[in-house]
Design a protein around this motif. Sequence first.
Motif, short mmCIF file in Angstrom:
data_model
loop_
_atom_site.label_atom_id
_atom_site.label_comp_id
_atom_site.label_asym_id
_atom_site.label_seq_id
_atom_site.Cartn_x
_atom_site.Cartn_y
_atom_site.Cartn_z
N ILE A 213 0.83 -1.21 0.00
CA ILE A 213 0.00 0.00 0.00
C ILE A 213 0.86 1.25 0.00
N GLY A 214 1.97 1.23 0.76
CA GLY A 214 2.79 2.42 0.89
C GLY A 214 3.35 2.90 -0.44
N GLY A 215 4.05 2.02 -1.15
CA GLY A 215 4.63 2.41 -2.42
C GLY A 215 3.60 2.81 -3.44
N LEU A 216 2.51 2.02 -3.51
CA LEU A 216 1.43 2.31 -4.46
C LEU A 216 0.78 3.65 -4.15
N GLY A 217 0.37 3.82 -2.89
CA GLY A 217 -0.42 4.99 -2.53
C GLY A 217 0.35 6.29 -2.57
N LEU A 218 1.60 6.27 -2.15
CA LEU A 218 2.38 7.50 -2.15
C LEU A 218 2.68 7.98 -3.56
N LEU B 65 -8.00 8.17 -6.67
CA LEU B 65 -6.78 7.43 -6.49
C LEU B 65 -6.57 7.08 -5.01
N THR B 66 -5.69 6.13 -4.77
CA THR B 66 -5.33 5.82 -3.38
C THR B 66 -4.81 7.07 -2.69
N CYS B 67 -3.93 7.82 -3.35
CA CYS B 67 -3.35 9.01 -2.71
C CYS B 67 -4.39 10.06 -2.38
N ASP B 68 -5.48 10.12 -3.13
CA ASP B 68 -6.54 11.08 -2.83
C ASP B 68 -7.23 10.77 -1.51
N ASN B 69 -7.13 9.53 -1.07
CA ASN B 69 -7.82 9.07 0.13
C ASN B 69 -6.90 8.93 1.33
N ILE B 70 -5.65 9.39 1.20
CA ILE B 70 -4.73 9.46 2.34
C ILE B 70 -5.04 10.73 3.12
#
Length: 471
Positions: A148-153, A166-171
């Motif tokens: 999750i870390g590498g993908l989301g960042l 995106l994943t990053c939009d939901n961090i």
Amino acid sequence: MTELTTIDGGTTRLDAELDALAADLTGGLVRAGDPDYDTSRALWNAVTDRHPAAIVRCATTEDVGRAVLLAAEHRLLVAVRAGGHNVAGTAGVDDGLVIDLGQMRDVSVDPGTRLARVAGGARLGDLDAATQEHALAAPAGVFSDTGIGGLGLTGGIGWLRRLLGLTCDNIVGATVVAADGTVHEVDEENDPELLWGLRGGGGNLGVVTELVVRLHPVGPEVYAGFVLHRADRALEVLHAYRDWSADLPDEVSSMAVLGAAPEDEAVPAELTGQPCVIVLACVADPDHGEELLAPIRDLPDPAADLSGPVPYVELQQLFDADYPEGMRYYWRSVHLPELSEEALLRSVDQMHRRPSALSTIDLWHLGGAMSRVGAEDTAFGDRSAPYLVGIEANWTDPDDDEANMRWARGCAADLDELSTGREYLNFPGFQEGGQETLRAAHGEANYARLRALKQRMDPQNLFRLHQNIAP
């Protein structure tokens, strides 16, 4: 005797220092020559074979802080490993120090606030298992072993991208260990500029030991589209896909894959391994799936149609068998302003040129919720392109490395003149594009903001092996 490479190209011997570090760790330390060294250093992509001098297997944020302080004090060449799935192999480093978060995989879910706290080494499968107990999900990727870390960042494009972004939009929060060993608790009130940089800026600013991720009602079932056609109908199917995808509601996220027919009882045996085009889709509400996918399912004479309601966690695992650890990978990408006739012709032609039947050309339909985030609202950058072409060279024999990487590079070059000039940084090749690729992906204004963050968080450029914007 353990010698480690430093960031200025020298070496230093740190036997006593590593012994002291090992004694303080909740996790553990692995050095070259230890019995579990080869399994500990192995990366998902066998092309990126790395031999670090030492691997710190962190179990806590405090472990990470100790490892960072050692690396900073001695100016060690250091890599950070979350899941280890970056195609470029940035989770490993020859003769340097690896900070491995692989033991940190806890996911805790608060269904009341719809938030998940996700440890830095957690995989998509860990997140999905925990959140689906509450019929919740965070948008993530399409391969359940991805970190999750590498993908989301770096972004995070998955089955829910058009509906939920995106994943990053939901961090919405993070715990970050900076290059000086200090721990930063970040959210939208505490250091919002750093949070902005974590939303798509990559792993360049520090070691993220926990993410706080916004969740949404999804599942337990969704509707999955899976329609396969023979390769001689590829253009006809892609024309229909272009017309259908141009006017879809956000609820549908889809892609067209040019590759090989899978082995499945629903696929004619004579087609297994043969070139084909597959239209894949996800509709979050299974009650609407049949209606929304009818136009693409109603094309005449499909070789197979495996569409229907499936558990969300099963859809998330659809591609797992295609991407085993230890296979060989080289992935590139281009964004397209449209699926022009020339782009489709070139994509089909390149499908027939690929040297490995395991390789694919994936036409991702973007837009929807992910496109309504402004280019400077997150570090991810511009989202206006409606399509992404993922060029995946996948193969097994080391003797075929050159042929497969040459094909992927040639395919990217063939489509580049039709593209927006921007790559997706989770499909970066081996980072050959350097700063030019980063500038194009983030945009000049975002690039400048990320550089300023780097100057604050890592002025000595300790974390330099990821997609690095130097201070």
